[in-house]
Scaffold this active site. Structure first.
Site, PDB file in Angstrom:
ATOM      1  N   SER A   1       0.802  -1.220   0.000  1.00 51.90           N
ATOM      2  CA  SER A   1       0.000   0.000   0.000  1.00 51.90           C
ATOM      3  C   SER A   1       0.835   1.269   0.000  1.00 51.90           C
ATOM      4  O   SER A   1       0.397   2.295  -0.495  1.00 51.90           O
ATOM      5  CB  SER A   1      -0.939  -0.009   1.207  1.00 51.90           C
TER       6      SER A   1
ATOM      7  N   LYS B   1     -12.484  -0.207   0.705  1.00 49.09           N
ATOM      8  CA  LYS B   1     -11.756   0.462  -0.384  1.00 49.09           C
ATOM      9  C   LYS B   1     -12.618   0.390  -1.647  1.00 49.09           C
ATOM     10  O   LYS B   1     -13.689   0.983  -1.684  1.00 49.09           O
ATOM     11  CB  LYS B   1     -10.362  -0.151  -0.516  1.00 49.09           C
TER      12      LYS B   1
ATOM     13  N   HIS C   1      -5.621  -3.678  -1.685  1.00 49.81           N
ATOM     14  CA  HIS C   1      -5.396  -2.645  -2.703  1.00 49.81           C
ATOM     15  C   HIS C   1      -5.501  -3.201  -4.115  1.00 49.81           C
ATOM     16  O   HIS C   1      -4.891  -2.650  -5.039  1.00 49.81           O
ATOM     17  CB  HIS C   1      -4.042  -1.966  -2.486  1.00 49.81           C
TER      18      HIS C   1
HETATM   19  C1  LIG Z   1      -6.510  -1.023   4.149  1.00 48.33           C
HETATM   20  C2  LIG Z   1      -5.768  -2.254   4.403  1.00 48.33           C
HETATM   21  C3  LIG Z   1      -6.096  -3.099   5.462  1.00 48.33           C
HETATM   22  C4  LIG Z   1      -7.145  -2.728   6.474  1.00 48.33           C
HETATM   23  O1  LIG Z   1      -8.419  -2.793   5.913  1.00 48.33           O
HETATM   24  P1  LIG Z   1      -9.641  -2.237   6.793  1.00 48.33           P
HETATM   25  O2  LIG Z   1     -10.806  -2.948   6.227  1.00 48.33           O
HETATM   26  O3  LIG Z   1      -9.662  -0.764   6.566  1.00 48.33           O
HETATM   27  O4  LIG Z   1      -9.368  -2.590   8.204  1.00 48.33           O
HETATM   28  C5  LIG Z   1      -5.430  -4.291   5.599  1.00 48.33           C
HETATM   29  N1  LIG Z   1      -4.449  -4.640   4.739  1.00 48.33           N
HETATM   30  C6  LIG Z   1      -4.070  -3.832   3.716  1.00 48.33           C
HETATM   31  C7  LIG Z   1      -2.969  -4.275   2.799  1.00 48.33           C
HETATM   32  C8  LIG Z   1      -4.711  -2.621   3.537  1.00 48.33           C
HETATM   33  O5  LIG Z   1      -4.326  -1.822   2.548  1.00 48.33           O
END
Ligand SMILES: *Cc1c(COP(=O)(O)O)cnc(C)c1O
Length: 408
Positions: A189, A248, A217
């Protein structure tokens, strides 16, 4: 009596601030979108172009997704006031589990309040003392925490370094590990780089290891049909477990999942603590996510992914033309490197003045000395949006970087 405790906390806060590592929160005065309103220092709403959301297909503000979420709240209630196994499972939860599993090609999936929870949940019930987890050094904080909660032996390899991964697998085998699980982000990320999943799977085959991918992502916007990184890399062997988020691309709301074989999902439901001891997902979240998946799987999804790819290409080549240091790659995450945390923060503040919403990232989110502005593209960014962003970077960030050499 507890005054020294509070004094210590204030000292720590002052230090964070002095090092430029503070993370102030901007307040939006409008829904999430590529054009939104943010309150400025005086509290007035200011129109900005948003280049820092995980809203890759633009579905967070989509009228159909919002309506589906509202309808689910009307039809199923605001929430379940229960964990899943007591009285917190409705058909909409089973439907979302079946839908995400079918989309990603798994037998089953289990919902969580977040992907952070999914990653905190996934290791401990599946692996014990005799087993091993081999983890990429750049993995998301939630994987690191999840691994800590598990009794399996831990091994770490330099991010994306297949020689090091092989060395760690040799070590794990010679230490007598039974099951070995390789854990990696599908897309890192902060760097916007893909994990080399083809090579990882080939090594997994050789060492009879399992592969787990956190595809937060990628799910919905990358890979054929938006099915994420496992679908992008042709290689023998399966990816055993995918974790992901509805926070996301798939509606931007919240909520996470673990997708896996049926027996794995079944054991997770019996044993995973964030599943057993935390409230069920709100129906509105499920309704919005179901609609977002429907769009992502449809021909419209392909069109949105095409637009996202074109926006990414236009921004990346534009920023390279300006001569700013960016990490190479092809994902819609484009890190513009500053080095010094205060330089990144000052650049983000000046870009905001120029009407661009981006955020400076610094320790502990990225290593010290590698502060950056992470630009994220969306299918909803038009050529005009992107060109305006490039003009702002050229006018504001380039001179700043030249002046300061990335150091303030
Ligand atoms: C955003 C993200 C998370 C966390 O996701 P949430 O649903 O917001 O808790 C976990 N792993 C990665 C790689 C992320 O980018």
């Amino acid at each position: 009596m507890s005054e020294p405790f509070y004094a210590r906390i204030r000292t720590e806060l002052a230090r964070i601030d002095a090092e430029g590592l503070g993370k102030p929160e901007r307040v939006l005065a409008a829904p999430q979108g590529v054009e939104t309103l943010v309150r400025d220092a005086r509290g007035d709403p200011r129109a900005v172009l948003n280049f820092c959301a995980n809203n890759y297909l633009g579905l967070a503000g989509d009228a159909r997704v919002r309506e589906a979420a509202a309808r689910a709240a009307r039809d199923h209630g605001a929430g379940l006031a229960s964990v899943r196994f007591i009285c917190g499972t409705q058909e909409i939860h089973k439907e979302l589990e079946a839908e995400i599993a079918a989309y990603l090609g798994f037998e089953d999936a289990v919902l969580f309040a977040s992907c952070f929870d999914a990653n905190a949940a996934v290791f401990e019930p599946l692996l014990g003392e005799g087993d091993a987890i081999v983890s990429d050094s750049l993995n998301h904080a939630s994987i690191i925490d999840g691994v800590r909660l598990c009794k399996a032996r831990r091994y770490r390899y330099a991010s994306g370094d297949m020689n090091d991964l092989e060395a760690q697998l040799v070590q794990a085998r010679s230490d007598g590990a039974q099951a070995i699980l390789i854990a990696t982000d599908g897309v890192f990320s902060m760097d916007g780089k893909y994990a080399p999943l083809g090579d990882i799977r080939r090594l997994a085959e050789r060492f009879d290891a399992l592969v787990m991918v956190d595809d937060c992502h990628a799910t919905g916007h990358l890979g054929p049909g938006g099915r994420g990184t496992p679908a992008m890399f042709d290689a023998p062997g399966e990816v055993a477990i995918v974790t992901g988020t509805f926070g996301k691309t798939l509606s931007g709301a919240m909520g996470g999942f673990i997708a896996a074989r049926r027996e794995v999902a079944d054991l997770i439901r019996q044993r995973a603590r964030p599943y057993l001891f935390s409230n069920t997902l709100a129906p509105s979240v499920c309704g919005g996510a179901l609609e977002a998946i429907r769009i992502a799987r449809s021909p419209e999804g392909d069109e949105l992914r095409g637009r996202l790819a074109r926006a990414t290409q236009r921004f990346r080549s534009g920023i390279e033309d300006i001569g700013l240091p960016v990490l190479e790659g092809t994902t819609p995450i484009v890190p513009v490197m500053f080095g010094d945390a205060r330089a990144a923060q000052l650049a983000a503040a000046r870009l905001f003045e120029a009407g661009l919403l981006v955020t400076g990232f610094s320790f502990p989110v990225v290593p010290k000395g590698l502060a950056r502005i992470r630009v994220q593209l969306s299918a909803l960014h038009s050529d005009e949006h992107i060109d305006a962003a490039l003009r702002a970077f050229a006018a504001v960030a380039a001179p700043l970087l030249e002046e300061t050499d990335g150091r303030i």
